[in-house]
Design a protein around this motif. Structure first.
Motif, mmCIF file in Angstrom:
data_model
loop_
_atom_site.group_PDB
_atom_site.id
_atom_site.type_symbol
_atom_site.label_atom_id
_atom_site.label_comp_id
_atom_site.label_asym_id
_atom_site.label_seq_id
_atom_site.Cartn_x
_atom_site.Cartn_y
_atom_site.Cartn_z
ATOM 1 N N UNK A 1 41.567 -82.892 54.917
ATOM 2 C CA UNK A 1 42.101 -83.068 53.522
ATOM 3 C C UNK A 1 43.414 -83.503 53.621
ATOM 4 N N UNK A 2 44.113 -83.948 52.306
ATOM 5 C CA UNK A 2 45.474 -84.046 52.227
ATOM 6 C C UNK A 2 46.191 -82.823 52.313
ATOM 7 N N UNK A 3 47.399 -82.873 52.840
ATOM 8 C CA UNK A 3 48.397 -81.666 52.752
ATOM 9 C C UNK A 3 48.179 -80.946 54.201
ATOM 10 N N UNK A 4 47.271 -81.214 55.144
ATOM 11 C CA UNK A 4 46.774 -80.180 56.221
ATOM 12 C C UNK A 4 47.624 -80.836 57.484
ATOM 13 N N UNK A 5 48.131 -82.245 57.310
ATOM 14 C CA UNK A 5 48.803 -82.613 58.471
ATOM 15 C C UNK A 5 50.247 -82.262 58.886
ATOM 16 N N UNK A 6 50.870 -81.993 57.498
ATOM 17 C CA UNK A 6 52.300 -81.653 57.809
ATOM 18 C C UNK A 6 52.295 -80.243 58.436
ATOM 19 N N UNK A 7 51.442 -79.344 58.146
ATOM 20 C CA UNK A 7 51.335 -78.179 59.000
ATOM 21 C C UNK A 7 51.057 -78.556 60.380
ATOM 22 N N UNK A 8 50.065 -79.239 60.568
ATOM 23 C CA UNK A 8 49.843 -79.416 62.318
ATOM 24 C C UNK A 8 51.187 -80.053 62.763
ATOM 25 N N UNK A 9 51.684 -81.162 62.224
ATOM 26 C CA UNK A 9 53.040 -81.585 62.737
ATOM 27 C C UNK A 9 54.013 -80.829 63.029
ATOM 28 N N UNK A 10 54.203 -79.753 62.097
ATOM 29 C CA UNK A 10 55.321 -78.669 62.396
ATOM 30 C C UNK A 10 55.107 -77.900 63.521
#
Ligand SMILES: *Cc1c(COP(=O)(O)O)cnc(C)c1O
Length: 811
Positions: A169-178
């Motif tokens: 879902x939205x919002x999850x990729x930023x965390x994984x990118x970091x």
């Protein structure tokens, strides 16, 4: 990893409540079952909908773990260990991983997309490992939890990382990118499907490509939709079958051959696969090799050697009552750790053996590597280590119980079947060692038909029903009838981990088998026979008591054996009219139990006869109210506080207001709900599979099978399949009422189903002898079969013969 607690506190903004800030941390764990938990472990107590890591802390402290990241300090534990208190333990794990990642500066490939992530990652690992020390995500560890755990495996010796990222879902990729901070991005196939969790395909793409926001290069298949959404500042290296402006233009010259146009001369590439997905995944890998500047000849040769990836650890029955854990396609330090945890969770015997090849790509110098491996094997209490390969033989030769072989061939030649008995054997080797030959040798020989049981789906289904419960409601899971045909021990073991409160079996011998396999949780026997009472007591199994006679017989025995407060469960008959005390027995029941210390009423329960039929809701409510009244009477007259329970699976779903103190989950765990709506929330657990034995072409006017039931009206291709009614396939599913799936297409069953075989119509399906056939699973679901032939899924599941081998797997 070598850090001390003091370094970590500020990174995760923790409040420190402990004694020794200089405690070293050399590994991170979230799984209480791992035998690798020790005094260097930092344990993150993660909290899920149905799982709370805080519950396992006392156990872990007893095992020597000293450092815990927690949301709160559980009761009575303050001062017993070091606690780092944070608001959100998952967030802290991610923060910690992001911090850890920044200690290293080497190229990191980040892979995302709708499918193909794991395959591309595994293939790149194979293609690049001759030149690099690679750290990669183990299996498909690509989630909000899996990614941090993967990153934490990095050490000083690695010089290339390959990590996959999966989001829902939205919002999850930023965390994984970091956390991953990829320098090279790969976008694999982006499915056109409009996934749950996203409003549109565009939103899905926009979210996924956030992984590449800081990448130095992005590799992807050129596509106008993606180009529109892509940040123009990210340099790309694209490929296409259609668009000549892509950096690499590719044409198909044959089903298994590509022509690659890149810079100078086009060149031809021979492929080991032909299907669309594999071809696209191979191209993603090709692009990386081109980007890294590999020579054409090397590219051609390595790509041609790509192989199918087996991502699952499989549990199989072995010879002489052994259990095999088959992980015969990889051997690196990270995956060895995972496999050993898996072994501990799924072992069926005390005795553990590992067959292990040389280990590659750990990043460590060999001596250090094998010292670490030896420590791992010791911690995991492996009695016997069979090492295959020259390096492992040299470095582990002093390990207690070590047996060395120079290569797989030597092992096969000297193999002595008798030396493998009643043990769980982990088989783990690098591809080049061809350990599949060892698996074949050690595997119990049965026919090719298997019932595959998806353990992840079981956990998922359990969690779905738990989500319907109040936090205080206990849960009993019914594993009677061999776990509704799915296998009882493996499932019981998983349920023990999920901390369900009780298991229910039908007969004493089922309970005894669970005890012999090491299951310690409370077990209720639903149909206790007088003759089995002594054995039940010996194995601490708790009887259902359903009549005054049974009660008196059991009490007499308890008295003879000098038992006190032996747990019993009182069954009330509120309308099912099968077993149970009736209203006119209650006074007798109460007077026998009054002042009786030989037994103790652990629970009082009843069973609903129609919780799945809305037309009987009034009757069900009447049963529930009767139960409430009768059980209240017993409770107040005996002045006791037993667990009260009445709901089965469809009761939980349809009558959630009447949970009392516990529910009894059965069929739902195995993926069967009673309507479409409920089924949507459940995952399929069992897949019954076999293979095509023979194919034929028959002409119009010819017949198939007994009694000439099928008459061909035109030229028809048929396949014969080695499964029949003796395996539990209902005979009424034959004669074109039913079908099997071959290559994702329906093949109708033609003619009468035989005892051990059946025939299907494969006209128009591109298939051959040896191809896989699905009898039931995702399609057809057992519910569909049951409906078509007028029975219930319970009957189909529990009829699958014991001669069908059960294989358990975890994704
Ligand atoms: C089998 C059984 C259950 C579970 O029923 P499902 O419909 O499979 O959920 C519950 N209680 C008793 C007494 C049972 O025998």
């Amino acid at each position: 990893m070598s850090l001390i607690i003091k370094n970590i506190i500020p990174v995760i903004h923790a409040k420190w409540l402990g004694t020794d800030e200089t405690c070293p941390v050399d590994n991170v764990s979230i799984d209480s079952r791992s035998l690798q938990n020790n005094n260097g472990t930092l344990f993150f107590a993660l909290v899920g909908h149905n799982h709370d890591g805080h519950h396992y802390i006392p156990n872990l402290i007893a095992k020597g773990v000293q450092n815990f990241v927690v949301n709160h300090i559980p009761d009575m534990l303050e001062g017993k260990a070091n606690f780092l208190v944070v608001n959100d333990t998952l967030h802290s794990l991610q923060k910690f991983a992001a911090y850890y990642r920044m200690q290293f500066d080497f190229p990191v490939i980040g892979v995302t997309g709708s499918s193909g992530k794991t395959i591309v990652k595994e293939w790149l690992n194979f293609l690049l490992s001759p030149e690099y020390n690679i750290i990669r995500s183990p299996k498909s560890y690509n989630s909000q939890v899996g990614v941090p755990l993967s990153i934490i495996g990095i050490n000083e010796k690695h010089n290339l990382g390959i990590f996959e990222a999966g989001i829902s879902t939205v919002g999850e990729m930023d965390k994984l990118e970091a956390i991953i901070k990829p320098t090279i991005g790969i976008l694999t196939n982006i499915g056109a499907a409009h996934d749950e969790g996203f409003e549109s395909v565009a939103q899905k793409i926009s979210e996924k490509i956030k992984l590449f926001q800081n990448a130095k290069i992005l590799i992807y298949q050129k596509n106008p939709l993606i180009d529109d959404l892509l940040d123009k500042n990210i340099p790309t290296f694209s490929w296409s079958f259609e668009d000549r402006t892509a950096d690499v233009f590719i044409t198909k010259t044959a089903p298994d051959e590509l022509e690659v146009h890149y810079r100078q001369q086009p060149f031809l590439l021979q492929l080991p696969f032909q299907d669309k997905a594999s071809v696209e995944n191979t191209i993603s890998c090709l692009m990386v090799l081109l980007h890294f500047g590999y020579d054409k000849a090397v590219i051609k040769e390595r790509l041609y050697n790509l192989y199918p990836v087996e991502m699952r650890l499989q549990v199989k029955n072995g010879i002489h009552n052994c259990t095999l854990i088959d992980d015969s396609y990889s051997s690196d330090y990270q995956s060895l750790k995972i496999a050993l945890d898996f072994l501990e969770q799924h072992k069926t015997h005390q005795q553990k053996t590992i067959i292990l090849s040389d280990i590659f790509q750990s990043g460590f110098p060999v001596e250090e590597l094998y010292a670490k491996v030896a420590r791992l094997l010791t911690n995991n209490k492996i009695e016997r280590v069979i090492g295959i390969g020259e390096t492992i033989s040299r470095y582990l030769k002093d390990f207690p119980g070590f047996i060395a072989f120079k290569n797989t061939h030597d092992f096969l030649v000297q193999y002595n079947a008798a030396s493998f008995q009643n043990e769980t054997i982990l088989i783990k080797g690098a591809r080049t060692f061809h350990f599949e030959e060892i698996v074949t040798l050690l595997e119990e020989k049965t026919h090719e038909t298997v019932l595959e049981i998806n353990l992840n789906a079981i956990s998922h289904n359990l969690n779905f029903y738990k989500s319907k419960l109040k936090p205080s409601t206990k849960i009993m899971v019914m594993v009677k009838a061999f776990g509704y045909g799915s296998g009882s021990f493996e499932i019981a073991k998983l349920l023990a981990h999920h901390k369900v409160d009780y298991l229910g079996v039908a007969f004493a011998d089922e309970g005894i088998a669970l005890r012999n396999a090491g299951i310690e949780m409370p077990i209720i026997v639903m149909n206790p026979e007088n003759s089995a009472f002594s054995a039940m007591i010996a194995y601490h199994l708790e009887p259902e008591i359903y009549s005054p006679t049974v009660l008196k017989t059991f009490i007499t025995l308890a008295q003879q054996k000098n038992l006190s407060n032996y747990p019993i469960h009182i069954k009330l008959d509120t309308g099912m009219h099968r077993l149970g005390f009736e209203e006119n027995n209650l006074d007798d029941l109460i007077s026998v139990l009054k002042n009786n210390n030989f037994v103790s009423v652990k629970s009082i329960f009843s069973h609903l006869s129609a919780s799945d039929g809305p037309e009987f809701n009034d009757f069900t409510l009447q049963q529930i109210h009767t139960f409430d009244r009768w059980s209240q009477k017993i409770v107040s007259e005996l002045n006791i506080t037993p667990i009260r329970h009445i709901l089965n699976t469809s009761g939980i779903y349809n009558f959630p207001d009447y949970q009392f103190d516990m529910v009894r989950l059965g069929i739902g765990l195995y993926g069967v709900g009673n309507d479409e709506e409920e089924m949507k929330h459940l995952e399929n657990v069992g897949t019954l599979k076999t293979v095509i034995l023979q194919t034929k072409e028959i002409q119009a006017g010819e017949s198939v099978g007994y009694s000439r039931k099928f008459m061909a009206t035109q030229t028809t291709k048929t396949a014969t399949i080695p499964i029949g009614y003796a395996d539990g396939i209902p005979r009424s599913w034959g004669n074109q009422k039913g079908y099997v799936m071959i290559k994702n297409q329906k093949a109708p069953i033609i003619g009468n189903i035989c005892m051990d075989m059946l025939m299907v119509d494969i006209t128009g399906i591109d298939c051959k002898e040896g191809d896989t056939v699905i009898i039931f699973g995702q399609q057809p679901r057992v519910t569909e079969i049951a409906k078509t032939i007028g029975t219930i899924p319970y009957e189909i599941l529990t009829s699958i013969s014991h001669r069908v081998k059960r294989i358990f797997f975890k994704e």
